[in-house]
Design an enzyme around this catalytic site. Structure first.
Site, PDB file in Angstrom:
ATOM      1  N   ASP A 140      39.951  41.296  43.098  1.00 36.81           N
ATOM      2  CA  ASP A 140      38.948  42.317  43.412  1.00 36.81           C
ATOM      3  C   ASP A 140      38.793  42.422  44.930  1.00 36.81           C
ATOM      4  O   ASP A 140      39.573  41.829  45.689  1.00 36.81           O
ATOM      5  CB  ASP A 140      37.630  41.998  42.720  1.00 36.81           C
ATOM      6  CG  ASP A 140      37.025  40.666  43.146  1.00 36.81           C
ATOM      7  OD1 ASP A 140      37.456  40.097  44.185  1.00 36.81           O
ATOM      8  OD2 ASP A 140      36.125  40.182  42.445  1.00 36.81           O
ATOM      9  N   LEU A 141      37.786  43.147  45.381  1.00 36.44           N
ATOM     10  CA  LEU A 141      37.592  43.335  46.816  1.00 36.44           C
ATOM     11  C   LEU A 141      37.304  42.042  47.569  1.00 36.44           C
ATOM     12  O   LEU A 141      37.538  41.950  48.768  1.00 36.44           O
ATOM     13  CB  LEU A 141      36.459  44.338  47.069  1.00 36.44           C
ATOM     14  CG  LEU A 141      36.774  45.783  46.683  1.00 36.44           C
ATOM     15  CD1 LEU A 141      35.532  46.657  46.820  1.00 36.44           C
ATOM     16  CD2 LEU A 141      37.908  46.320  47.523  1.00 36.44           C
TER      17      LEU A 141
END
Length: 129
Positions: A15-16
């Site tokens: 994810d980020l």
């Protein structure tokens, strides 16, 4: 009886924040179960084509213990916990070296093409038991 399947964490798995997205652990353990069944000598495509049955996940209990990150090498360890005439319960852990990052308990059942419950094939029970 246990089986180990290894995966590498790719950028697309994260994810980020740069950690493995939670749903991807389910993909990792699915791949490991597929390889476990294949190594048992069970052909799932043949079971579907010839006997009209498929394995389905009935229940998943999951504990996210510590994050995996980009480029980690992970081992998914699958262990048989319970074998019944109509279900299989597995413990699956995702590990980095000796550290367990994710732990799950997965219940599998067999369904017919119509979606009705069925018994585990005798050949499968013999290979697992």
């Amino acid at each position: 009886m246990s089986h180990t399947f290894s995966v590498r964490v790719y950028y697309e798995d994260t994810d980020l924040a740069g950690i493995v997205y939670y749903a991807n652990y389910l993909k990792f353990i699915e791949r490991a179960r597929t390889e476990w069944v294949r190594e048992l000598g069970v052909d799932q495509a043949r079971l579907k084509a010839e006997e009209g049955i498929v394995f389905a996940v009935r229940r998943v209990e999951a504990d996210y213990l510590s994050p995996a990150k980009f480029d980690d090498k992970l081992d998914i360890v699958t262990t048989l916990e319970e074998l019944r005439p109509a279900r299989v319960v597995l413990r699956q852990e995702v590990r980095r070296a000796d550290v367990t990052l994710f732990s799950s308990r997965v219940t599998l059942v067999v369904l017919t093409a119509e979606g009705r419950p069925a018994r585990l094939p005798a050949d499968f029970r013999r290979r697992v038991g």
